[in-house]
Design an enzyme around this catalytic site. Sequence first.
Site, PDB file in Angstrom:
ATOM      1  N   HIS A   1     -83.315 -12.525 -79.874  1.00 54.26           N
ATOM      2  CA  HIS A   1     -84.176 -13.643 -79.465  1.00 54.26           C
ATOM      3  C   HIS A   1     -85.273 -13.186 -78.516  1.00 54.26           C
ATOM      4  CE1 HIS A   1     -80.933 -13.728 -76.328  1.00 54.26           C
ATOM      5  NE2 HIS A   1     -81.911 -14.027 -75.515  1.00 54.26           N
TER       6      HIS A   1
ATOM      7  N   HIS B   1     -87.946 -12.659 -71.462  1.00 51.67           N
ATOM      8  CA  HIS B   1     -87.303 -11.410 -71.883  1.00 51.67           C
ATOM      9  C   HIS B   1     -87.168 -11.332 -73.398  1.00 51.67           C
ATOM     10  CE1 HIS B   1     -83.652 -14.051 -71.362  1.00 51.67           C
ATOM     11  NE2 HIS B   1     -83.242 -13.420 -72.454  1.00 51.67           N
TER      12      HIS B   1
ATOM     13  N   GLU C   1     -82.891  -7.593 -72.573  1.00 57.06           N
ATOM     14  CA  GLU C   1     -81.471  -7.944 -72.605  1.00 57.06           C
ATOM     15  C   GLU C   1     -80.860  -7.221 -73.806  1.00 57.06           C
ATOM     16  OE1 GLU C   1     -80.770 -12.097 -73.528  1.00 57.06           O
ATOM     17  OE2 GLU C   1     -78.737 -12.038 -72.708  1.00 57.06           O
TER      18      GLU C   1
HETATM   19 CO    CO Z   1     -81.470 -13.997 -73.481  1.00 51.53          CO
END
Ligand code: CO
Length: 134
Positions: A7, A79, A130
């Site tokens: 994502h 992020h 991440e």
């Molecule tokens: Co995330």
Amino acid sequence: MIGRLNHVAIATSDLEKSAALYRDTLGARVSTPKPQPEHGVTTVFVELPGSKIELLEPLGENSPIANFMKRNPDGGIHHLCFEVDDILAARDRLTGEGARILGDGEPKTGAHGKPVLFLHPKDFGGVLIELEQA
Ligand code: CO
């Protein structure tokens, strides 16, 4: 080492307005808002073929995105999340190359119930990354 882009997370101060942009203007499938008090955010998922966008709105006093919102009052990309097969192997490889892991360096349970780590943006061209064990 990194796999699929799981994502892109976008921080916003107005979750309903941001959700409407993706749902109504861009015509994407958008979830209902989900408060995640343990993560200090309310999330909306924008489903895309093969990936998704997560809209994040600060929730509560100690939201991890509060400082980001102070620096970026209109919100923005917060992020990127990449999948890895083995998060501990990924961590050890990255720290072996001098990259810094945020926090105590141990994987935490992320917003999807899977182990995640965050890499220091100063080590990755200003981008917060991440890693999620898929
Ligand atoms: Co995330």
